[in-house]
Design a protein around this motif. Structure first.
Motif: not given
Length: 180
Positions: A20, A23, A46, A80
């Protein structure tokens, strides 16, 4: 991070929090560079993508595609997968590659291109919902020719609403009844 499988064996997986964070950085650079980026899907996926990759790449004695077909129908969640792969060091991806996400200099497109970035994705999909019938076809072909391979398809709620996906879902009971 390390998790336990059903047999209580350790499996190394990418930390979803790291995915994350990567990202967020990828999306910031993409947006600054004038490209669109997606956060919701890849952030929500994720943990699942981390676990799937941990399982797919657990056996170091053979290539992942000998045991798995991995179809990513959720094309907008491909970033991701890029972040996770860079964290693992797959496909020679670096953090600099992530910084260039969606730029003209990058092989990392908004929807994955399996021929440009092949490690870990057999088919990456653009038309929403068509990954399920593709995965179903791969699984049926493996069954027919006697391959002992697991087919995994990542599908979003939006993809599940598409006609092709609904048709594939409708075929499952009949195929299961015929042991196909």
């Amino acid at each position: 991070m390390t998790i336990k499988d059903l047999s209580n064996n350790d499996i190394a997986v990418g930390d979803p929090r790291a995915t994350r964070a990567l990202l967020a950085l990828m999306n910031q650079h993409a947006t600054i560079g004038g490209a669109a980026a997606h956060w919701g899907g890849p952030a929500a996926f994720a943990e699942m993508i981390s676990a799937v990759h941990g399982i797919m790449f657990k056996d170091k004695t053979k290539n992942w595609y000998e045991s798995f077909n991995f179809v990513n129908d959720a094309g907008h969640a491909e970033n991701g997968i890029y972040a996770l792969r860079a964290n693992y060091g797959f496909d020679n991806l670096t953090f600099r590659d992530l910084r260039l996400f969606r730029s003209i200099e990058s092989k990392l497109t908004g929807h994955g291109e399996a021929h440009l970035n092949p490690e870990g994705v057999f088919i990456s999909n653009g038309p929403l919902g068509s990954g399920i019938p593709q995965a179903q076809g791969l699984a049926m072909a493996d069954k027919i020719i006697g391959n002992n391979r697991t087919t995994i398809c990542v599908l979003s709620d939006g993809g599940a609403m598409e006609g092709e996906a609904k048709e594939s879902f409708a075929a499952i009971p009949g195929l299961a009844k015929k042991i196909k």
